[in-house]
Design a protein around this motif. Structure first.
Motif, PDB file in Angstrom:
ATOM      1  N   LEU A  13     -11.389  73.892 -75.494  1.00  0.00           N
ATOM      2  CA  LEU A  13     -10.051  73.425 -75.128  1.00  0.00           C
ATOM      3  C   LEU A  13     -10.121  72.210 -74.200  1.00  0.00           C
ATOM      4  O   LEU A  13      -9.358  71.247 -74.362  1.00  0.00           O
ATOM      5  CB  LEU A  13      -9.264  74.558 -74.466  1.00  0.00           C
ATOM      6  N   ALA A  14     -11.038  72.225 -73.248  1.00  0.00           N
ATOM      7  CA  ALA A  14     -11.205  71.082 -72.344  1.00  0.00           C
ATOM      8  C   ALA A  14     -11.641  69.841 -73.128  1.00  0.00           C
ATOM      9  O   ALA A  14     -11.141  68.739 -72.897  1.00  0.00           O
ATOM     10  CB  ALA A  14     -12.214  71.413 -71.251  1.00  0.00           C
ATOM     11  N   ALA A  15     -12.575  70.014 -74.059  1.00  0.00           N
ATOM     12  CA  ALA A  15     -13.045  68.887 -74.875  1.00  0.00           C
ATOM     13  C   ALA A  15     -11.911  68.329 -75.724  1.00  0.00           C
ATOM     14  O   ALA A  15     -11.724  67.108 -75.798  1.00  0.00           O
ATOM     15  CB  ALA A  15     -14.208  69.326 -75.754  1.00  0.00           C
ATOM     16  N   LEU A  16     -11.150  69.198 -76.340  1.00  0.00           N
ATOM     17  CA  LEU A  16     -10.034  68.741 -77.168  1.00  0.00           C
ATOM     18  C   LEU A  16      -8.956  68.053 -76.332  1.00  0.00           C
ATOM     19  O   LEU A  16      -8.343  67.075 -76.779  1.00  0.00           O
ATOM     20  CB  LEU A  16      -9.437  69.916 -77.941  1.00  0.00           C
ATOM     21  N   SER A  17      -8.748  68.533 -75.110  1.00  0.00           N
ATOM     22  CA  SER A  17      -7.736  67.910 -74.254  1.00  0.00           C
ATOM     23  C   SER A  17      -8.138  66.485 -73.879  1.00  0.00           C
ATOM     24  O   SER A  17      -7.304  65.582 -73.881  1.00  0.00           O
ATOM     25  CB  SER A  17      -7.466  68.752 -73.009  1.00  0.00           C
ATOM     26  N   SER A  18      -9.416  66.263 -73.573  1.00  0.00           N
ATOM     27  CA  SER A  18      -9.836  64.897 -73.230  1.00  0.00           C
ATOM     28  C   SER A  18      -9.883  64.012 -74.477  1.00  0.00           C
ATOM     29  O   SER A  18      -9.626  62.814 -74.405  1.00  0.00           O
ATOM     30  CB  SER A  18     -11.167  64.884 -72.484  1.00  0.00           C
TER      31      SER A  18
END
Length: 134
Positions: A13-18
């Motif tokens: 989720l963090a990777a997709l958000s960035s």
């Protein structure tokens, strides 16, 4: 921190958000034109690029960043700790390193501000997402 104890859904989720932040940040609605000008790119250059390769590698690198941030944050960081770590890594490591390179390469200040600003926000966003979902 034990690598096996990481919340890999939070890392994803963090990777997709960035990844999504980059899509917005470098779009024509925000800083896309300033970035293209600073890099010396044209619409034709972007049209002739391979988006599958570019976005695929960017997604992999975003996963690496999110994974690394999760390891650095450790178990159950507070939101304040997460924001501080994101700020320090984005500003203290990435922007400082970019600044050194950009000065020697004589790149435009606007390009530094666009790229450096993205990475500061990216690292803070990664840390916040990991803190809230981890």
């Amino acid at each position: 921190m034990e690598i096996l104890e990481l919340n890999y859904w939070a890392v994803l989720l963090a990777a997709l958000s960035s990844f999504m932040l980059g899509g917005i940040w470098y779009s024509p609605w925000l800083f896309g034109r300033v970035w293209m000008e600073g890099c010396g790119l044209t619409d034709l250059d972007l049209k002739n690029s391979d988006p599958k390769m570019i976005y695929g590698v960017v997604l992999l690198l975003s996963l690496l960043i999110a994974f690394s941030m999760a390891v650095l944050l450790g178990q159950d960081p507070t939101l304040v700790e997460a924001i501080l770590l994101g700020l320090l890594t984005g500003l203290g490591f990435v922007c400082a390193a970019f600044g050194i390179s950009y000065i020697f390469e004589q790149k435009p200040l606007k390009l530094f501000l666009v790229n450096g600003g993205y990475h500061v926000v990216q690292f803070i966003l990664n840390a916040v997402v990991l803190s809230l979902t981890g």
